[in-house]
Design a protein around this motif. Structure first.
Motif, mmCIF file in Angstrom:
data_model
loop_
_atom_site.group_PDB
_atom_site.id
_atom_site.type_symbol
_atom_site.label_atom_id
_atom_site.label_comp_id
_atom_site.label_asym_id
_atom_site.label_seq_id
_atom_site.Cartn_x
_atom_site.Cartn_y
_atom_site.Cartn_z
ATOM 1 N N PRO A 69 -14.132 -7.157 -9.912
ATOM 2 C CA PRO A 69 -15.291 -7.904 -9.499
ATOM 3 C C PRO A 69 -15.899 -7.397 -8.213
ATOM 4 N N GLY A 70 -17.152 -7.035 -8.288
ATOM 5 C CA GLY A 70 -17.902 -6.741 -7.086
ATOM 6 C C GLY A 70 -17.282 -5.708 -6.181
ATOM 7 N N GLY A 71 -16.603 -4.701 -6.749
ATOM 8 C CA GLY A 71 -16.017 -3.653 -5.930
ATOM 9 C C GLY A 71 -14.677 -4.017 -5.328
ATOM 10 N N ALA A 72 -14.071 -5.147 -5.731
ATOM 11 C CA ALA A 72 -12.762 -5.517 -5.210
ATOM 12 C C ALA A 72 -11.713 -4.534 -5.706
ATOM 13 N N ALA A 73 -10.567 -4.516 -5.011
ATOM 14 C CA ALA A 73 -9.491 -3.620 -5.409
ATOM 15 C C ALA A 73 -9.007 -3.989 -6.804
ATOM 16 N N PRO A 74 -8.521 -3.005 -7.570
ATOM 17 C CA PRO A 74 -8.018 -3.301 -8.910
ATOM 18 C C PRO A 74 -6.871 -4.309 -8.854
ATOM 19 N N LEU A 75 -6.615 -4.950 -9.977
ATOM 20 C CA LEU A 75 -5.557 -5.946 -10.075
ATOM 21 C C LEU A 75 -4.200 -5.251 -9.933
ATOM 22 N N SER A 76 -3.503 -5.504 -8.838
ATOM 23 C CA SER A 76 -2.218 -4.870 -8.586
ATOM 24 C C SER A 76 -1.107 -5.626 -9.306
ATOM 25 N N ARG A 77 0.054 -4.979 -9.451
ATOM 26 C CA ARG A 77 1.199 -5.630 -10.083
ATOM 27 C C ARG A 77 1.631 -6.856 -9.286
ATOM 28 N N GLY A 78 1.618 -6.743 -7.945
ATOM 29 C CA GLY A 78 2.017 -7.882 -7.130
ATOM 30 C C GLY A 78 1.103 -9.075 -7.308
ATOM 31 N N LEU A 79 -0.213 -8.842 -7.345
ATOM 32 C CA LEU A 79 -1.153 -9.936 -7.531
ATOM 33 C C LEU A 79 -1.008 -10.533 -8.925
ATOM 34 N N LEU A 80 -0.765 -9.688 -9.923
ATOM 35 C CA LEU A 80 -0.576 -10.184 -11.289
ATOM 36 C C LEU A 80 0.644 -11.092 -11.371
ATOM 37 N N LEU A 81 1.739 -10.690 -10.727
ATOM 38 C CA LEU A 81 2.943 -11.524 -10.737
ATOM 39 C C LEU A 81 2.711 -12.834 -9.976
ATOM 40 N N LEU A 82 1.944 -12.777 -8.889
ATOM 41 C CA LEU A 82 1.616 -13.995 -8.152
ATOM 42 C C LEU A 82 0.820 -14.956 -9.035
ATOM 43 N N MET A 83 -0.159 -14.439 -9.748
ATOM 44 C CA MET A 83 -0.969 -15.289 -10.623
ATOM 45 C C MET A 83 -0.130 -15.848 -11.763
ATOM 46 N N SER A 84 0.807 -15.062 -12.278
ATOM 47 C CA SER A 84 1.685 -15.546 -13.339
ATOM 48 C C SER A 84 2.574 -16.681 -12.828
ATOM 49 N N ALA A 85 3.164 -16.492 -11.646
ATOM 50 C CA ALA A 85 4.001 -17.550 -11.063
ATOM 51 C C ALA A 85 3.179 -18.793 -10.745
ATOM 52 N N ALA A 86 1.947 -18.594 -10.302
ATOM 53 C CA ALA A 86 1.083 -19.726 -9.963
ATOM 54 C C ALA A 86 0.797 -20.589 -11.189
ATOM 55 N N MET A 98 0.066 -15.594 -19.050
ATOM 56 C CA MET A 98 0.442 -16.679 -19.963
ATOM 57 C C MET A 98 1.953 -16.788 -20.125
ATOM 58 N N SER A 99 2.682 -15.688 -19.965
ATOM 59 C CA SER A 99 4.138 -15.780 -20.029
ATOM 60 C C SER A 99 4.650 -16.644 -18.880
ATOM 61 N N GLY A 100 4.015 -16.517 -17.704
ATOM 62 C CA GLY A 100 4.383 -17.377 -16.585
ATOM 63 C C GLY A 100 4.091 -18.835 -16.881
ATOM 64 N N GLY A 146 2.647 -20.877 -13.868
ATOM 65 C CA GLY A 146 3.876 -21.556 -14.260
ATOM 66 C C GLY A 146 4.176 -22.769 -13.409
ATOM 67 N N LEU A 147 4.006 -22.646 -12.085
ATOM 68 C CA LEU A 147 4.274 -23.774 -11.196
ATOM 69 C C LEU A 147 3.302 -24.926 -11.442
ATOM 70 N N ALA A 148 2.029 -24.588 -11.678
ATOM 71 C CA ALA A 148 1.037 -25.641 -11.909
ATOM 72 C C ALA A 148 1.362 -26.435 -13.172
ATOM 73 N N VAL A 149 1.659 -25.731 -14.245
ATOM 74 C CA VAL A 149 1.917 -26.409 -15.518
ATOM 75 C C VAL A 149 3.250 -27.155 -15.493
ATOM 76 N N ALA A 150 4.250 -26.594 -14.809
ATOM 77 C CA ALA A 150 5.563 -27.235 -14.760
ATOM 78 C C ALA A 150 5.492 -28.653 -14.217
#
Length: 418
Positions: A22-39, A160-162, A41-45
């Protein structure tokens, strides 16, 4: 015609799609992807913590059976309202701010539950927590937008796995924490973790704003209108609803089976069944990779057929003299198939109109959770009237219905000869 994004917003979104970020932002890193996955999971739990604690909550807060059961129902109602009312806001306001505000609100409402002196306040806290926990459904299309288009299926599968792990493991975690420090500990710990996620998302998520150009009431109307104007959404919403209905039939009724004379499991042992179901979380990443390779339709078809077939060993596992391994094997297959189908549904929906992903996700997931609520209600009736046999027939019928809808969708998609 349905109101959609303004031309300027559409051009900006198209640019984001082409760039993969989006708008020239840095590509989706593995760390950010894992953070979003954990996020996610915690919300739905947070919506499932009360389920294994209902008996304990009833005793400590002096609640009747009906009032205790309403706490679990309040989570479903609140989540459904959030899907309809809050998720479409992702097409109206800046998404990082929306996600952070919703996570912060969820943490605050968890504190309301943690300090609730009576059932009424706990019911209120549960409802409001579920309402804002749809932050998870803001994060999923957020990740899809940040992802490189060639890897979108894998990215959605990981997030979605998170989410699914959070839903499945929450019962086990709640039972363990309640055993260590009482039921309030569950809510205190969850509130701290969700608040921490809000801070991390604010720190690491790139800003993303793809305004629709619509006022909020028109935004809600346009979300409902998508069912009329998008035939693929209708097919996929039906498949999604039947998938979660079948899934909910199992997880609503299996407690009655395992706690009954056939197996006689304790509550703690029943809670560990979520660990078996969690094996299916690997299916989301595999299904995502297959979707990226152009096999999304086959993922849906094979997943639907496998989900329907899983009810044969599940049904056998409840029969007199049958091995528990039949039941456990069927549970694994059902969870793998369910999560693969969910991922394929989202891959198809997100590819329709990238500029309105939040509204498409809102429409799909509202149908998805409506199916789950119906499945839970019907499972209770089936168990009361026909035991595990009736439950297995109900689950199998919903699974077969998914496969039929997929076949009909494929036929409808074939070009007609002139």
């Amino acid at each position: 015609m349905t109101n959609t994004a303004t031309p300027g917003a559409a051009r900006r979104t198209a640019h984001h799609e082409a760039a993969g970020t989006p708008g020239g932002a840095a590509p989706l890193s593995r760390g950010l992807l894992l953070l979003m996955s954990a996020a996610t999971g915690l919300a739905v739990a947070s919506n499932y913590f009360a389920q294994p604690l209902l008996d304990l909550l009833g005793r400590e807060l002096r609640l009747g059976t009906t009032m205790a059961a309403m706490i679990a129902t309040a989570a479903q109602v609140g989540y459904g309202l959030g899907l309809i009312l809050l998720v479409p806001l992702g097409d109206l306001v800046e998404r990082r701010r929306l996600a952070v505000v919703l996570y912060a609100a969820t943490a605050g409402f968890l504190l309301v539950s943690a300090t609730a002196p009576n059932g009424t306040l706990l019911l209120t806290g549960t409802l409001l927590t579920a309402l804002t926990s749809v932050a998870a459904q803001v994060v999923v299309p957020y990740a899809a937008t940040l992802a490189d288009p060639a890897q979108r299926g894998r990215v959605v599968g990981t997030v979605m796995s998170g989410l699914m792990l959070g839903a499945l493991l929450s019962r086990t975690v709640a039972g363990g924490l309640a055993g260590l420090g009482g039921w309030r500990t569950v809510y205190w710990v969850s509130a701290v973790l969700v608040a921490g996620v809000a801070v991390l998302l604010w720190r690491f998520l790139p800003p993303l704003h793809t305004p629709s150009g619509l006022p909020y009431p028109a935004l809600l109307r346009s979300t409902v209108a998508l069912f009329r104007h998008e035939p693929v959404l209708r097919w996929r919403a039906g498949i999604a609803a039947l998938s979660l209905a079948s899934f909910s039939v199992l997880w609503t009724a299996v407690t009655f089976l395992l706690a009954g004379p056939r197996y006689g499991w304790s509550e703690a042992a029943i809670g560990t069944l979520g660990l078996v179901g969690a094996v299916g979380a690997v299916a989301t990443t595999v299904a995502g990779r297959l979707a990226d390779r152009g096999h999304v339709q086959w993922v849906t078809g094979i997943g639907s057929a496998a989900l329907a077939a899983s009810w044969l060993p599940i049904g056998a596992g409840g029969a007199g003299g049958a091995s528990i391994w039949w039941l456990l094997g069927g549970v694994v297959v059902l969870n793998v198939a369910h999560q693969a189908v969910l991922n394929s549904n989202q891959s198809v929906i997100y590819a329709l109109r990238p500029e309105i992903r939040n509204r498409l996700n809102s429409a799909l997931m509202t149908a998805f959770f409506a199916g789950g609520a119906a499945g839970s209600a019907l499972a209770a009736v089936a168990w009361a009237r026909g035991g595990w046999t009736a439950v297995s027939v109900l689950g199998g019928v919903t699974g077969c219905g998914m496969f039929v809808l997929w076949v009909l969708e494929r036929r409808a998609a074939r070009p007609t000869s002139s």
